[in-house]
Scaffold this active site. Structure first.
Site, PDB file in Angstrom:
ATOM      1  N   LEU A  41     -14.134   6.140  23.634  1.00 22.51           N
ATOM      2  CA  LEU A  41     -15.121   5.889  24.321  1.00 22.51           C
ATOM      3  C   LEU A  41     -16.805   5.677  23.973  1.00 22.51           C
ATOM      4  O   LEU A  41     -17.231   6.542  24.326  1.00 22.51           O
ATOM      5  CB  LEU A  41     -14.663   5.551  25.334  1.00 22.51           C
ATOM      6  CG  LEU A  41     -13.413   5.078  25.819  1.00 22.51           C
ATOM      7  CD1 LEU A  41     -12.563   5.390  27.527  1.00 22.51           C
ATOM      8  CD2 LEU A  41     -12.452   4.444  24.987  1.00 22.51           C
ATOM      9  N   HIS A  45     -17.285   0.321  23.602  1.00 20.23           N
ATOM     10  CA  HIS A  45     -16.184  -0.479  24.694  1.00 20.23           C
ATOM     11  C   HIS A  45     -15.855   0.014  26.090  1.00 20.23           C
ATOM     12  O   HIS A  45     -15.048  -0.874  27.021  1.00 20.23           O
ATOM     13  CB  HIS A  45     -15.397   1.210  24.708  1.00 20.23           C
ATOM     14  CG  HIS A  45     -14.801   1.628  23.420  1.00 20.23           C
ATOM     15  ND1 HIS A  45     -15.592   2.742  22.532  1.00 20.23           N
ATOM     16  CD2 HIS A  45     -13.703   1.430  22.871  1.00 20.23           C
ATOM     17  CE1 HIS A  45     -14.519   3.190  21.310  1.00 20.23           C
ATOM     18  NE2 HIS A  45     -13.708   2.023  21.582  1.00 20.23           N
ATOM     19  N   GLY A 155     -13.438  -6.389  21.370  1.00 18.11           N
ATOM     20  CA  GLY A 155     -14.255  -6.687  20.237  1.00 18.11           C
ATOM     21  C   GLY A 155     -14.532  -7.484  19.393  1.00 18.11           C
ATOM     22  O   GLY A 155     -13.395  -7.679  17.945  1.00 18.11           O
ATOM     23  N   LEU A 184     -22.220  -4.699  20.747  1.00 13.84           N
ATOM     24  CA  LEU A 184     -22.922  -3.935  21.238  1.00 13.84           C
ATOM     25  C   LEU A 184     -23.480  -3.213  19.877  1.00 13.84           C
ATOM     26  O   LEU A 184     -23.040  -2.725  19.331  1.00 13.84           O
ATOM     27  CB  LEU A 184     -22.512  -2.461  22.227  1.00 13.84           C
ATOM     28  CG  LEU A 184     -22.791  -3.797  23.444  1.00 13.84           C
ATOM     29  CD1 LEU A 184     -22.035  -4.639  24.236  1.00 13.84           C
ATOM     30  CD2 LEU A 184     -22.606  -2.096  24.875  1.00 13.84           C
ATOM     31  N   ARG A 195     -16.343   5.707  14.584  1.00 14.33           N
ATOM     32  CA  ARG A 195     -16.279   5.996  13.894  1.00 14.33           C
ATOM     33  C   ARG A 195     -17.901   6.175  13.519  1.00 14.33           C
ATOM     34  O   ARG A 195     -18.298   7.417  11.432  1.00 14.33           O
ATOM     35  CB  ARG A 195     -16.061   5.794  12.530  1.00 14.33           C
ATOM     36  CG  ARG A 195     -14.238   5.073  12.303  1.00 14.33           C
ATOM     37  CD  ARG A 195     -14.079   5.006  10.843  1.00 14.33           C
ATOM     38  NE  ARG A 195     -12.390   4.819  10.845  1.00 14.33           N
ATOM     39  CZ  ARG A 195     -11.171   3.444  11.445  1.00 14.33           C
ATOM     40  NH1 ARG A 195     -11.894   2.578  11.582  1.00 14.33           N
ATOM     41  NH2 ARG A 195     -10.385   4.118  11.377  1.00 14.33           N
TER      42      ARG A 195
END
Lengths: 286, 286
Positions: A41, A45, A155, A184, A195
């Site tokens: 996270l 998130h 998202g 974001l 990633r």
């Protein structure tokens, strides 16, 4: 199978435990939001969690690295798994329930159901990850039906996925509202992604070019909606910066269909590109 | 879009109307049963309704001839549609809600989700109606998720379908209990089916051979579980009576897998055969 620290969220490992706990949450018409994640996270998130609390009384976060949406050569084994620190972050937000099942709980012996979509699932990611949305559709269906939230938050960073999930929910009459939340970004514009942790310092600096290219291409298209050469120029810029580009594409924002000439429907600019072994995606309105 | 006679069930044409009405039914923890049908209701269907009332406080019957489970050459257009008399029959049983959507309500423009199963969907019906269970899986998923019943009742007459639906519900974590109800038969043993109406008087007399063959074959297998020649003899008998046989097969009753030698698991004998243009199916334990 339900675990609980002194102050943190309850961690449910099975659908049965999760349902038992949520039945109590639902009393008095309290609304439940689900935020599905693969863990690792980051602030992106957490912004989805914040959105969940704005829309519901209780938030459930699922943490499950879904094997069926990775192809054999992809990064399933390498994908970061950081459950303890994920749970700490969620505790700080007042999240009451984490659903973190095993692969065996999700896909027991004899599991044999496949879900596939056309429409928004066609092209883009599907051209490069042909199994991806089938894997996503099944796991999201399972998570939504295990939790039965009033609302689920996804998202916009995974924009095609968001549209595929909306379509899936509509097509199967799932009684859940799907809400998208804005991407974001780091201060240099790079979309937050688990990633990004794969990037070494030099690649991390280069990665900023992805958003810069999206933004500049969108600006050219805003100035002249027919200036499709902007896409070729954007591709070239990414390649010169060291990316291998899977696609940089302008699509109908609602359907992801290729654009018809002279349409004034909202458009979306989407990109997927590799830096070394790391595949990054991003998108913005255009 | 909700219609209501003076005493009969409410008839809902849209998922939204159905959900609004069922929200009121659910107050105080009242349980809801769903009985999905394609209409043309006979005593077999009504026994499912009776089972529904035994398991829940309110029963919803859906009536929808699902186009996607018929192949182009099959009997979708000819399939009997008798909504008014169906509703009368359900009124007599105290059914409160009928869900009878249009094809457009179920499959609006842009619909693009497909569901397919392996496991119990492999072989038997799939060998002869390759699209069938994909069509069934989608429509049953939609009906279950539109109604969200506590329990849904399906006839054992469509035994493979019952197992496919159980698997679908388990695989996708649908929060519904699936209950099978025994096949009702005419006095000569023929399984009740809406398609029996297609049979002319002579074919109707011949049709009794289907169950007689199942029963006699099962009796031989009960006497000698290894006497698989009984299946060949059963096929021959059906052909001599005028049937064209799609299959007469002995399978694992729980999985429909082909039988392993020396297994003592429960078995099921299943048949599908044509009389003229009418395809009949049936099954019994064996």
């Amino acid at each position: 199978m339900t675990e609980r620290g002194t102050t943190g969220p309850q961690i449910h490992r099975t659908v049965a435990d999760l349902r038992r706990a949520l039945a109590a949450e639902r009393t008095g018409g309290r609304r439940i939001a689900l935020v599905p994640t693969m863990g690792a996270l980051h602030e992106g998130h957490l912004s989805l969690v914040r959105k969940g609390f704005a829309l519901a009384d209780a938030v459930v976060v699922s943490i499950f690295v879904n094997p069926t949406q990775f192809a054999p050569h992809e990064d399933f084994d390498a994908y970061p798994r950081t459950e303890a620190s994920d749970v700490d972050k969620l505790a700080a937000f007042g999240v009451g329930h984490v659903f973190a099942p095993s692969a065996r709980e999700m896909y027991p012996d004899g599991f044999c159901t496949a879900v596939s979509l056309g429409g928004p699932a066609l092209g883009l990611e599907t051209d490069f990850r042909p199994h991806f949305f089938s894997g996503v559709a099944v796991v999201v269906a399972k998570l939504l039906l295990a939790v039965l939230p009033d609302v689920a938050v996804f998202g916009e960073k995974d924009y095609q996925q968001l549209l595929v999930i909306r379509q899936l929910v509509r097509d199967l009459n799932m009684p859940v509202e799907i809400v998208g939340a804005p991407t974001l970004r780091e201060t240099d514009g790079l979309a937050m992604s688990s990633r990004n942790a794969y990037l070494d310092p030099q690649a991390r600096r280069t990665a900023a070019t992805l958003y810069a290219t999206l933004a500049d291409t969108a600006a050219r298209l805003a100035a002249d909606p027919g200036d499709l050469a902007a896409l070729d120029d954007g591709c070239r810029r990414l390649e010169q910066a060291g990316f291998r580009v899977d696609y940089l594409a302008l699509r109908d924002a609602a359907t992801l269909a290729p654009l018809e000439a002279a349409s004034d429907r909202p458009r979306r600019l989407l990109v997927a590109a590799w830096l070394g072994q790391t595949r990054l995606i991003d998108n913005i309105p255009a």
